[in-house]
Design a protein around this motif. Structure first.
Motif, PDB file in Angstrom:
ATOM      1  N   VAL A 118      40.561  38.038  41.986  1.00 10.23           N
ATOM      2  CA  VAL A 118      40.039  38.133  43.348  1.00 10.23           C
ATOM      3  C   VAL A 118      40.764  37.172  44.288  1.00 10.23           C
ATOM      4  O   VAL A 118      41.119  37.528  45.419  1.00 10.23           O
ATOM      5  CB  VAL A 118      38.521  37.846  43.360  1.00 10.23           C
ATOM      6  CG1 VAL A 118      38.016  37.652  44.788  1.00 10.23           C
ATOM      7  CG2 VAL A 118      37.775  38.987  42.688  1.00 10.23           C
ATOM      8  N   ALA A 122      44.546  40.016  44.126  1.00  5.04           N
ATOM      9  CA  ALA A 122      44.082  40.992  45.121  1.00  5.04           C
ATOM     10  C   ALA A 122      44.712  40.758  46.498  1.00  5.04           C
ATOM     11  O   ALA A 122      45.203  41.710  47.115  1.00  5.04           O
ATOM     12  CB  ALA A 122      42.564  40.980  45.206  1.00  5.04           C
ATOM     13  N   LYS A 129      38.368  45.884  48.323  1.00  6.07           N
ATOM     14  CA  LYS A 129      37.339  45.392  47.404  1.00  6.07           C
ATOM     15  C   LYS A 129      37.113  46.390  46.266  1.00  6.07           C
ATOM     16  O   LYS A 129      37.024  46.003  45.102  1.00  6.07           O
ATOM     17  CB  LYS A 129      36.030  45.145  48.159  1.00  6.07           C
ATOM     18  CG  LYS A 129      34.907  44.629  47.263  1.00  6.07           C
ATOM     19  CD  LYS A 129      33.628  44.402  48.040  1.00  6.07           C
ATOM     20  CE  LYS A 129      33.718  43.177  48.923  1.00  6.07           C
ATOM     21  NZ  LYS A 129      32.399  42.833  49.536  1.00  6.07           N
ATOM     22  N   THR A 132      39.954  46.303  43.860  1.00  6.16           N
ATOM     23  CA  THR A 132      39.887  45.085  43.051  1.00  6.16           C
ATOM     24  C   THR A 132      38.860  45.233  41.937  1.00  6.16           C
ATOM     25  O   THR A 132      39.125  44.872  40.782  1.00  6.16           O
ATOM     26  CB  THR A 132      39.528  43.873  43.937  1.00  6.16           C
ATOM     27  OG1 THR A 132      40.478  43.758  44.998  1.00  6.16           O
ATOM     28  CG2 THR A 132      39.519  42.586  43.124  1.00  6.16           C
ATOM     29  N   ILE A 150      33.494  38.977  43.001  1.00  7.51           N
ATOM     30  CA  ILE A 150      33.651  39.736  44.236  1.00  7.51           C
ATOM     31  C   ILE A 150      32.955  39.054  45.422  1.00  7.51           C
ATOM     32  O   ILE A 150      33.327  39.255  46.578  1.00  7.51           O
ATOM     33  CB  ILE A 150      33.119  41.178  44.041  1.00  7.51           C
ATOM     34  CG1 ILE A 150      34.060  41.959  43.134  1.00  7.51           C
ATOM     35  CG2 ILE A 150      32.976  41.906  45.364  1.00  7.51           C
ATOM     36  CD1 ILE A 150      35.462  42.121  43.686  1.00  7.51           C
ATOM     37  N   MET A 153      35.244  37.534  47.925  1.00  8.68           N
ATOM     38  CA  MET A 153      36.195  38.322  48.714  1.00  8.68           C
ATOM     39  C   MET A 153      35.833  38.235  50.193  1.00  8.68           C
ATOM     40  O   MET A 153      34.684  38.421  50.574  1.00  8.68           O
ATOM     41  CB  MET A 153      36.215  39.782  48.261  1.00  8.68           C
ATOM     42  CG  MET A 153      37.000  40.010  46.990  1.00  8.68           C
ATOM     43  SD  MET A 153      37.518  41.734  46.758  1.00  8.68           S
ATOM     44  CE  MET A 153      38.956  41.799  47.830  1.00  8.68           C
TER      45      MET A 153
END
Length: 218
Positions: A118, A122, A129, A132, A150, A153
């Motif tokens: 992440v 990414a 998202k 990813t 996540i 993010m």
């Protein structure tokens, strides 16, 4: 009465691994250390208990070594390491021992791996998202570890990534009509997994850019 196992052949495969034949038709792989420790040579007779103990301990040792070897090449999840060890026919007990060893010494940590994807991969790859999440899932990482990773993010960064991708796509569509440009860019962003809200914001910006270019005669 216990079975006995007689060594009928020893052949080096590669490096420190040997094929050892028992009773003529039973073939197992053993490390050179195991061969030395158990004095494995043609004619050597093993009782069943000693034979099974030797095989089990050798599998555990080689599974740990193989796990370290896999991690030395690239970061991997528990699931990926397990899959490789199963494919290479290590005993289930050896696989579990190897995973426990790698976790205890923090050589493998799914939560850390998900976070690294992440935070580093990414953004570098300009993944959405959803993209990813899909990439992390491919590694067999748990839902909880994915959700925790996540959380970090940044939506603004994702929006910037989507806009950058859209602008690059636009530059490849110079000879297309306005409608074709919009359609192809929208499809490209959707294919990469960007959410509807992000795609809408990006497309508003792209439409303005296309209109400005048309006014300027570009």
């Amino acid at each position: 009465m216990e079975n006995t196992y007689v060594v009928t052949g020893v052949k080096k495969i590669r490096g420190t691994v040997y094929s050892v034949f028992f009773n003529g038709d039973i073939k197992v792989r053993l490390s050179d250390e195991t061969i030395v420790y158990y004095k494995v040579k043609e004619g050597r007779v093993f009782e069943e208990e000693e034979y099974e103990d030797m095989i089990s301990k050798d599998h555990i040792k080689r599974a740990k070594t193989r796990g370290l070897d896999l991690l030395s090449r690239s970061s991997k999840s528990k699931s990926q390491i397990k899959s490789t060890l199963k494919r290479e026919e290590f005993q289930e007990k050896a696989i579990e021992e190897a995973i426990r060893f790698l976790e205890d010494y923090q050589f493998v940590n799914d939560a850390t791996l998900a976070g690294r994807i992440v935070e580093s991969k990414a953004p570098a790859k300009k993944w959405s998202k959803n993209q990813t999440i899909a990439k992390i899932k491919e590694k067999g990482i748990s839902k909880d570890d994915i959700e925790n990773a996540i959380k970090n993010m940044d939506t603004e960064t994702e929006l910037e990534n989507a806009l950058d991708i859209a602008k690059k796509k636009l530059r490849t569509l110079k000879n297309k009509s306005k409608e074709e440009k919009i359609q192809k860019i929208r499809q490209s962003l959707a294919y990469r997994g960007f959410d509807y809200d992000i795609v809408s914001k990006v497309m508003d910006e792209i439409k303005r850019e296309i209109e400005n270019c048309e006014v300027a005669g570009l």
